[in-house]
Write an enzyme that holds these catalytic residues in place. Structure first.
Site, PDB file in Angstrom:
ATOM      1  N   HIS A 146       9.721  -2.854  -5.633  1.00 44.35           N
ATOM      2  CA  HIS A 146      10.461  -3.245  -6.832  1.00 44.35           C
ATOM      3  C   HIS A 146       9.554  -3.208  -8.062  1.00 44.35           C
ATOM      4  CE1 HIS A 146      14.094  -4.561  -4.772  1.00 44.35           C
ATOM      5  NE2 HIS A 146      13.328  -5.177  -3.883  1.00 44.35           N
ATOM      6  N   THR A 198      -2.470  -1.075   1.932  1.00 49.45           N
ATOM      7  CA  THR A 198      -2.082  -0.690   0.578  1.00 49.45           C
ATOM      8  C   THR A 198      -2.803   0.563   0.105  1.00 49.45           C
ATOM      9  OG1 THR A 198      -3.793  -2.121  -0.384  1.00 49.45           O
ATOM     10  CG2 THR A 198      -1.605  -3.090  -0.037  1.00 49.45           C
ATOM     11  N   LYS A 199      -3.809   1.034   0.877  1.00 44.85           N
ATOM     12  CA  LYS A 199      -4.566   2.234   0.515  1.00 44.85           C
ATOM     13  C   LYS A 199      -4.684   3.139   1.736  1.00 44.85           C
ATOM     14  CE  LYS A 199      -7.360  -0.136  -3.006  1.00 44.85           C
ATOM     15  NZ  LYS A 199      -8.740  -0.481  -3.432  1.00 44.85           N
TER      16      LYS A 199
END
Length: 219
Positions: A146, A198-199
Site C-alpha cells: 500500500h 525485503t532485499k
C-alpha cells in the site's frame, strides 16, 4: 464448460466421478481424485491434468482469468486458488497444503514442478517459484504494498505498488517467513523461520532476521 458466473459444487468419491467433474472444467478424459465437496466459481478457463487430487472444501475462483494445474498435483482441503483477470499455473507434483491461498489478481503466478506450499501460506500478485522449492506453513509472499506517504488521505485511497517476486529452484522458506514486493531469492537459498525478506538474497545463501540479512552460505 461453466458459465462466467456459474457456481458448481462437485463431490468426488472415485475416478468415474472425477472424470465427470473434469468434463465440467472443459478437460474431458482427465482424472481427478478426492473426497468431499469442492467449489468452482466461474471456471470458464480451468484446466486440470491427469491424476490431480482435490481435497474437500477446496475452492477455484476464475473470472476472466486462467488456472492450469499439472499432473499428479495435490490440492489439499480448503485450499483456494483465485484468478480474476490473471493466470495461475502450477506444474506437476505440486502440493498446496490445507488452507493455502494462491491469488493472482490481474497478474501471473507461475509455480514450477515439485513445489510444496505449506499450510495456511499465501501467494499473492506476480510471483514465480522455481522447481522443488519448499514453503513452510504460514509463509506469505505478497508482490505488492500500500502507498501511505500522504498523511492527508486515507491509506486505502492511495493505491498500491506492485513489483514481481522471483524465487529460484530448490529453496526452503521456513515457517512464517514473509517475502515483500520486488524481491528475488536466488536458487538453493534458505530463509529462516519468521524472517521478513525485503532485499534480494544471492543464490545458495542462508538469510534470517527482520529485515532478513545473509548469515551464511550453503556448503
Amino acid at each position: 464448460m461453466l458459465g462466467a458466473l456459474a457456481v458448481v459444487c462437485v463431490r468426488l468419491r472415485d475416478r468415474a466421478l472425477g472424470r465427470l467433474a473434469m468434463a465440467q472444467f472443459g478437460r474431458r478424459g482427465a482424472e481427478c481424485r478426492g473426497e468431499g465437496w469442492f467449489t468452482v466459481w466461474g471456471g470458464t478457463d480451468i484446466r486440470l491434468s491427469d491424476d490431480v487430487c482435490v481435497g474437500r472444501g477446496a475452492r477455484f475462483v476464475c473470472r476472466q482469468g486462467r488456472i492450469g494445474i499439472g499432473g499428479s498435483t495435490r490440492i489439499h482441503h480448503h485450499a483456494e486458488m483465485r484468478a480474476v483477470g490473471g493466470t495461475i499455473t502450477l506444474g506437476r507434483e505440486v502440493v498446496a497444503a490445507a488452507y493455502a491461498v494462491i491469488k493472482s489478481g490481474s497478474k501471473c503466478i507461475e509455480i514450477a514442478d515439485g513445489v510444496w506450499i505449506g499450510q495456511n501460506s499465501v501467494i499473492e500478485g506476480e510471483v514465480a517459484i522455481g522447481h522443488h522449492t519448499i514453503l513452510g506453513p504460514f509463509v506469505h509472499i505478497v508482490a505488492g504494498d500500500h502507498r501511505f506517504a500522504d498523511v492527508d488521505r486515507l491509506i486505502c485511497e492511495q493505491g498500491a505498488i506492485a513489483r514481481p517476486v522471483r524465487i529460484g529452484a530448490d529453496c526452503w522458506l521456513g515457517s512464517g517467513a514473509v517475502v515483500t514486493k520486488g524481491v528475488e531469492i536466488g536458487a538453493g537459498s534458505v530463509i529462516g523461520a519468521g524472517s521478513v525478506v525485503t532485499k534480494d538474497v544471492p543464490a545458495y545463501s542462508v538469510a534470517a532476521g527482520i529485515p532478513a540479512g545473509v548469515i551464511g552460505e550453503r556448503g
